[in-house]
Write a protein that holds these residues in place. Structure first.
Motif, mmCIF file in Angstrom:
data_model
loop_
_atom_site.group_PDB
_atom_site.id
_atom_site.type_symbol
_atom_site.label_atom_id
_atom_site.label_comp_id
_atom_site.label_asym_id
_atom_site.label_seq_id
_atom_site.Cartn_x
_atom_site.Cartn_y
_atom_site.Cartn_z
ATOM 1 N N GLU A 95 67.977 39.094 35.169
ATOM 2 C CA GLU A 95 67.842 37.952 34.264
ATOM 3 C C GLU A 95 68.027 36.631 35.004
ATOM 4 O O GLU A 95 67.274 35.668 34.780
ATOM 5 N N ASN A 96 69.013 36.584 35.881
ATOM 6 C CA ASN A 96 69.266 35.329 36.612
ATOM 7 C C ASN A 96 68.191 35.058 37.658
ATOM 8 O O ASN A 96 67.776 33.909 37.853
ATOM 9 N N GLU A 97 67.757 36.113 38.340
ATOM 10 C CA GLU A 97 66.764 35.907 39.396
ATOM 11 C C GLU A 97 65.436 35.432 38.829
ATOM 12 O O GLU A 97 64.757 34.597 39.434
ATOM 13 N N VAL A 98 65.055 35.942 37.663
ATOM 14 C CA VAL A 98 63.799 35.527 37.047
ATOM 15 C C VAL A 98 63.784 34.019 36.809
ATOM 16 O O VAL A 98 62.747 33.358 36.962
ATOM 17 N N GLN A 99 64.941 33.453 36.472
ATOM 18 C CA GLN A 99 65.026 32.021 36.207
ATOM 19 C C GLN A 99 64.779 31.171 37.458
ATOM 20 O O GLN A 99 64.434 29.996 37.359
ATOM 21 N N THR A 100 64.960 31.763 38.630
ATOM 22 C CA THR A 100 64.829 31.010 39.884
ATOM 23 C C THR A 100 63.501 31.237 40.592
ATOM 24 O O THR A 100 63.257 30.661 41.654
ATOM 25 N N SER A 133 63.593 39.597 29.471
ATOM 26 C CA SER A 133 64.690 40.550 29.590
ATOM 27 C C SER A 133 65.123 41.093 28.235
ATOM 28 O O SER A 133 64.580 40.740 27.191
ATOM 29 N N ASP A 175 66.025 38.474 25.893
ATOM 30 C CA ASP A 175 64.858 37.846 25.257
ATOM 31 C C ASP A 175 64.284 38.712 24.135
ATOM 32 O O ASP A 175 63.351 38.298 23.446
#
Length: 463
Positions: free
Chosen positions: A17-22, A46, A49
């Motif tokens: 989830e965090n990596e997708v944001q970056t 994710s 979502d």
């Protein structure tokens, strides 16, 4: 696993989830075939979502002992679909899964015979749908039907229902996913042939309608479920026997040139890259099938609802809708306690669609209006019976005290089914009265007077 062992301690803490944001939007776009939105499933959305797809699935990979050889489903993401799932009461996971053709070793009963390679279809649920299945006090219709397979197999309609062979769980970097294994089916009736060439002759349309009614009879009488989603997109052509050899021959003669939209998307949080795979349904006519001998199967039982739930006062009072908007029975729109009679209503528009390739109640679903839909019904079938209206919770919203529409447009076009079919020229003139009479039985305005699937199967016109 080797990739995970080589990660430094900081990388090990990275979550999907965090990596997708970056992620660099340009890199993501490239993996989707230079698109700004997912071409099919939104794989990067994710669990938080509301999704969480099995990102390990890709052409050529192994998953729980199955070899994934071809992706067959096609998901088009839209916000309205997400909202529908979040607000819905029914099992509505059909757009929260992806479907693959798998190849596996099938061990025969005899120990002396070697296992054979067999094709099946694997429907992989999202993490969100998998959790909902586990925590809900209700058993999903697919699994309930699967539990009663030995009993239902004797019903003539069972062979026209797309049902589970078994179910299992697979894992991905996001966790466990419920999976349904079914037989491989080919094209839906919606894409059996190119647009503009997909009308069916009357004898073939009758054959299809009879098989759909047999499936509904099994679902209604033996399982006490209402399908709620009878349409050409949910009716598949079965692959003629021997199915496995036909699939194999087709794959050898038609190798896939492209299986993914863009290069794999590498993420530190996952052991394998994410692949946006291209769907390739199996074409019925390309598998040696003929229209004259077509056998169809009704799918979509994930959206089926127990009749006991549909009839509850609190369910009706909540204003729960079912069915595709342009196929919706009047009792659903007007909030009358609805039953499996809503499935019979949709058989009328289904027959019209098969014969004309057009919608009986055309309307743009993005700008869909209940008022316009009700007006179109009245134009074709006349005014609603007062006894029916007296039990409709939303009567006053759409109709006045005389039963007339409050919000009819200036263009009110009373039409007849006979004139409509005549304009399309799809049925011989002497056959039109029989078609119209059958459709009118399906489109009976009062659901209590609408015939059942069993009664329609005994109709002289269909027999």
């Amino acid at each position: 696993m080797q990739a995970n062992q080589n990660q430094n301690p900081n990388q090990a803490q990275i979550t999907f989830e965090n990596e997708v944001q970056t992620l660099d939007p340009a890199v993501v776009s490239l993996s989707m075939g230079n698109r700004n939105n997912p071409p099919e499933e939104p794989l990067l959305l994710s669990l938080q979502d509301g999704f969480g797809y099995n990102v390990a699935a890709a052409n050529g990979r192994a998953l729980s002992g199955f070899h994934l050889v071809r992706k067959t489903s096609r998901f088009i993401f839209n916000t309205a679909g997400l909202v529908e799932f979040m607000l819905g009461v029914a099992w509505n996971v059909s757009f929260l899964m992806d479907s693959w053709i798998i190849l596996y070793h099938h061990r025969l009963c005899s120990d002396t015979l070697a296992p054979t390679l067999t094709y099946a279809a694997l429907k992989i649920m999202t993490k969100r749908a998998s959790i909902d299945i586990h925590v809900s006090p209700l058993v999903p219709p697919d699994i309930e039907i699967y539990k009663r397979t030995s009993q239902l197999r004797l019903h003539p309609g069972f062979n026209h229902c797309a049902t589970l062979q078994w179910h299992l769980a697979t894992t991905s970097g996001l966790g466990r996913h419920v999976c349904y294994v079914t037989e491989v089916l080919s094209s839906t009736l919606a894409n059996l042939r190119p647009r503009g060439q997909n009308r069916f002759t009357l004898p073939i349309a009758k054959r299809i309608i009879k098989q759909v009614l047999l499936a509904l009879q099994c679902l209604h009488d033996e399982m006490w479920y209402t399908h709620t989603d009878v349409k050409v997109e949910k009716i598949f052509a079965a692959i003629p026997e021997p199915a496995d050899s036909r699939i194999q021959e087709y794959r050898e003669a038609n190798p896939s040139a492209y299986t993914m939209y863009g290069p794999p998307l590498h993420l530190q949080s996952l052991p394998q890259p994410v692949v946006f795979s291209i769907s390739e349904p199996l074409p019925y006519l390309g598998l040696g099938g003929s229209l004259e001998d077509i056998t169809v199967k009704l799918s979509g039982s994930s959206r089926s609802m127990s009749i006991s739930i549909c009839e509850r006062d609190d369910f009706v009072a909540a204003g729960n809708y079912a069915q595709p908007p342009t196929l919706r029975a009047p009792e659903v729109t007007l909030r009358y306690p609805w039953t499996n009679a809503i499935d019979i209503w949709t058989v009328g528009p289904l027959l019209f669609r098969l014969l004309t390739e057009e919608s009986l109640f055309p309307q743009d679903e993005e700008t869909y209006s209940h008022e316009v839909h009700l007006q179109r019904i009245v134009e074709l079938s006349g005014p609603f019976p007062q006894e029916f209206l007296s039990k409709c919770a939303d009567r006053d919203r759409y109709l006045d005290e005389t039963g007339s529409l409050k919000h009819a447009t200036a263009v009110f076009n009373p039409d007849s089914l006979q004139e409509l079919l005549g304009r399309f020229g799809c049925v011989d003139e002497d056959e039109i009265p029989g078609v119209v009479a059958f459709m009118r039985k399906c489109l009976t305005l009062d659901p209590k007077l609408r015939p059942s699937a069993r009664q329609l199967l005994e109709d002289d016109w269909l027999v």
